[in-house]
Design a protein around this motif. Structure first.
Motif, PDB file in Angstrom:
ATOM      1  N   HIS A 182       1.350   4.729   1.071  1.00  0.00           N
ATOM      2  CA  HIS A 182       0.705   5.396   2.194  1.00  0.00           C
ATOM      3  C   HIS A 182       0.852   6.914   2.133  1.00  0.00           C
ATOM      4  O   HIS A 182       1.418   7.486   1.192  1.00  0.00           O
ATOM      5  CB  HIS A 182       1.233   4.824   3.514  1.00  0.00           C
TER       6      HIS A 182
ATOM      7  N   SER B  57       4.964   0.752   4.283  1.00  0.00           N
ATOM      8  CA  SER B  57       4.081   0.160   3.282  1.00  0.00           C
ATOM      9  C   SER B  57       4.334  -1.332   3.105  1.00  0.00           C
ATOM     10  O   SER B  57       3.425  -2.087   2.792  1.00  0.00           O
ATOM     11  CB  SER B  57       4.235   0.876   1.938  1.00  0.00           C
TER      12      SER B  57
ATOM     13  N   SER C 149      -4.690   2.269  -6.793  1.00  0.00           N
ATOM     14  CA  SER C 149      -5.305   3.163  -5.810  1.00  0.00           C
ATOM     15  C   SER C 149      -4.626   4.526  -5.817  1.00  0.00           C
ATOM     16  O   SER C 149      -5.290   5.570  -5.758  1.00  0.00           O
ATOM     17  CB  SER C 149      -5.217   2.541  -4.418  1.00  0.00           C
ATOM     18  N   MET C 150      -3.294   4.541  -5.924  1.00  0.00           N
ATOM     19  CA  MET C 150      -2.556   5.805  -5.898  1.00  0.00           C
ATOM     20  C   MET C 150      -2.859   6.626  -7.155  1.00  0.00           C
ATOM     21  O   MET C 150      -2.996   7.859  -7.079  1.00  0.00           O
ATOM     22  CB  MET C 150      -1.063   5.534  -5.799  1.00  0.00           C
TER      23      MET C 150
ATOM     24  N   PRO D 220       0.829  -1.207   0.000  1.00  0.00           N
ATOM     25  CA  PRO D 220       0.000   0.000   0.000  1.00  0.00           C
ATOM     26  C   PRO D 220       0.865   1.259   0.000  1.00  0.00           C
ATOM     27  O   PRO D 220       1.815   1.370   0.779  1.00  0.00           O
ATOM     28  CB  PRO D 220      -0.794  -0.125   1.308  1.00  0.00           C
TER      29      PRO D 220
ATOM     30  N   THR E 232      -3.783   4.944   3.366  1.00  0.00           N
ATOM     31  CA  THR E 232      -3.357   5.406   2.057  1.00  0.00           C
ATOM     32  C   THR E 232      -4.034   6.732   1.727  1.00  0.00           C
ATOM     33  O   THR E 232      -4.985   7.140   2.402  1.00  0.00           O
ATOM     34  CB  THR E 232      -3.739   4.375   0.986  1.00  0.00           C
TER      35      THR E 232
END
Length: 556
Positions: free
Chosen positions: A43, A303, A119-120, A41, A310
């Motif tokens: 973050h 991470s 996601s980022m 993830p 996140t």
């Protein structure tokens, strides 16, 4: 607002970057850079790696200069460890490039790296951050870096000498973090680490290399040995402390910040500055250190270990402009925390206060520019909530109503009776953020459940003074049924009970009486001594139900 853009840390870095770039490469596009490893993830600490150059690049663009913000995805890094939440069987992939590791179970993405990138990428778009993405897997496997790789191998003795200045007896040359299964140590230093063509891992050692032919022999811990021509071989990468300065030159990077761990003596940035100058014939970028970003109630983020908040988690509970503001208002070397607990109330109170001061032209120049960088980019305006009622109020309302929209609308219409809300869309996205925060992060013992029946035992035990206070509240409850009216009422009842005028000033005795009255109301309404702010709670419960729960006559 144009008159104050030059008054903050972003503008000062932009000045320095423009001056340095014009001196080193006149007329060329200015390049700001970030690097992220999708090993797990990504973050909120990693977000500072992107937000800092974004703000500087955005300022440069405002000035009419050509500027690129590169985001280098370090997806060709090795898979180092299995996060706690992942099946331990994934340990069989340790040593492979992140793009060669299967995505976590249930993911719709093609590999581990793409899963954590996704996601980022969505969060960056929501935050108004424009980047030019570069996949290091694509760069290495396409042969784009072949020339600088061959140069680094020719200059391996010089690189080894530079690295040797900072090695301790305990440290070893760059390589895999786990020694199990690796091939024997080489007799000389090589800055290139092959990924084995047999097992796909980097448990390898370069055994010999010929500068003239580029013939390279490597041995792997899996037992495979192979001789290849490095000028044609694209399964491997430079070790990190050589890879990073190589990219500075290849991409022409002018500005790239890095974390505390990369800027200490003997660290990657310091060593990279020597290697970029002595080997690749370039200069290091302007590279400020940025401090850690913490989370309220949590330790430093990692991470690779998973279970870290996140940017997507933060954007679920706060508006993009507010999250941008947290990074824009602090210099990179200042640490700060992001609130996932009830500190988010204070954060939003600060933000709303700033919004009012900006609107009334009472904000300082520093405040104005931080606000502007949070709400605007060179591409346009960030979305804001049209009717920004206090976050804590909205959180209390959706907690009490459990998100029921019709009831929520009824309650918020009492917050401003002169300019009533007609549609909940006027409260979004802040309302949705507050609801998600309430559901996800409000401690279980602090959720508000209104009593279904009166507390007859408590009502029967009250003295005459307490009963009189409840009668006063009940009689005047609907005289001014709005947030302001109810606020005046709950603070005013103890004054009236004490024979004081409504505008009586505060005294220690009066404050004690008000606290006692508030605690009684909370016990009667929600069964505990505290809860949401009383005026909001009364609005949410409604006058009929409030009267039914506080009426001493209902104890029969």
């Amino acid at each position: 607002m144009n008159g104050f853009w030059g008054s903050d840390w972003v503008a000062r870095f932009a000045d320095e970057v423009i001056a340095t770039a014009d001196r080193r490469k006149p007329g060329a596009t200015i390049v700001c850079a970030s690097g992220l490893s999708p090993s797990g993830p990504i973050h909120l600490g990693n977000l500072r790696e992107v937000m800092t150059p974004h703000l500087v690049a955005d300022e440069i663009k405002r000035r009419g200069r050509e500027c690129r913000h590169l985001l280098s995805w370090d997806d060709y890094d090795r898979f180092r460890r299995v996060p706690a939440a992942i099946d331990p069987s994934y340990a069989e992939h340790i040593g492979k490039p992140l793009t060669s590791v299967p995505a976590p179970p249930g993911s719709r993405h093609t590999n581990w790296a793409e899963h954590f990138k996704a996601s980022m990428i969505g969060s960056l778009a929501a935050l108004g951050i424009e980047v030019d993405p570069i996949s290091q897997t694509a760069m290495y496997t396409s042969g784009a870096y072949t020339a600088p790789v061959l140069l680094a191998m020719r200059e391996r003795k010089r690189i080894d000498e530079i690295l040797g200045r900072y090695r301790t007896k305990e440290s070893a040359p760059d390589g895999p973090s786990d020694g199990a299964g690796t091939a024997p140590a080489p007799s000389e230093y090589f800055p290139f680490k092959p990924y084995c063509l047999q097992c796909g891992k980097d448990l390898t050692t370069v055994v010999r290399y010929d500068d003239d032919t580029t013939e390279m022999t490597y041995a792997c811990g899996c037992g495979h040995t192979e001789t290849v021509l490095l000028r044609e071989f694209t399964s491997g990468k430079l070790v990190w402390k050589v890879d990073w300065p190589m990219r500075w030159v290849y991409e022409g990077v002018d500005f790239e910040p890095s974390g505390v761990d990369h800027t200490s003596p003997g660290s990657s940035f310091q060593v990279g500055g020597l290697i970029v100058d002595g080997v690749f014939g370039g200069k290091p970028p302007i590279g400020p250190m940025y401090a850690f970003v913490g989370i309220s109630g949590m330790a430093k983020m990692s991470s690779s270990r998973g279970a870290v908040p996140t940017p997507a988690d933060a954007l679920a509970i706060m508006e993009p402009a507010v999250l941008r503001w947290l990074y824009a208002r602090r210099r990179p070397n200042q640490s700060f925390k992001i609130a996932f607990d009830q500190e988010i109330y204070r954060l939003y109170d600060e933000w709303d206060g700033l919004e009012r001061r900006v609107a009334e032209d009472e904000a300082s120049a520093e405040e104005q520019v931080a606000h502007a960088r949070s709400t605007q980019t060179a591409l346009g305006e960030m979305p804001l909530t049209p009717r920004p009622f206090p976050y804590r109020t909205l959180a209390s309302i959706v907690d009490i109503t459990t998100g029921a929209e019709e009831q929520t609308l009824r309650i918020v219409q009492g917050l401003d009776t002169e300019n009533r809300v007609t549609d909940l869309h006027e409260l979004r996205p802040r309302l949705d953020c507050a609801e998600r925060w309430s559901v996800t992060y409000l401690p279980a013992d602090q959720h508000t459940t209104v009593r279904a029946e009166p507390d007859r035992h408590l009502l029967a035990s009250l003295d005459e003074g307490a009963r009189e206070s409840l009668w006063l509240l009940s009689e005047r409850l609907t005289d001014d049924w709005c947030l302001g009216g109810l606020t005046s009422l709950v603070y005013g009842v103890p004054k009236l009970s004490a024979g004081l005028p409504p505008d009586a000033g505060p005294t220690q005795e009066l404050k004690a009486a008000q606290r006692e009255f508030f605690a009684l109301l909370y016990r009667l309404l929600v069964g505990r001594d505290t809860g949401p702010r009383l005026p909001t709670l009364l609005l949410a419960v409604g006058p009929e139900r409030v009267r039914a729960l506080i009426d001493p006559a209902g104890i029969a």
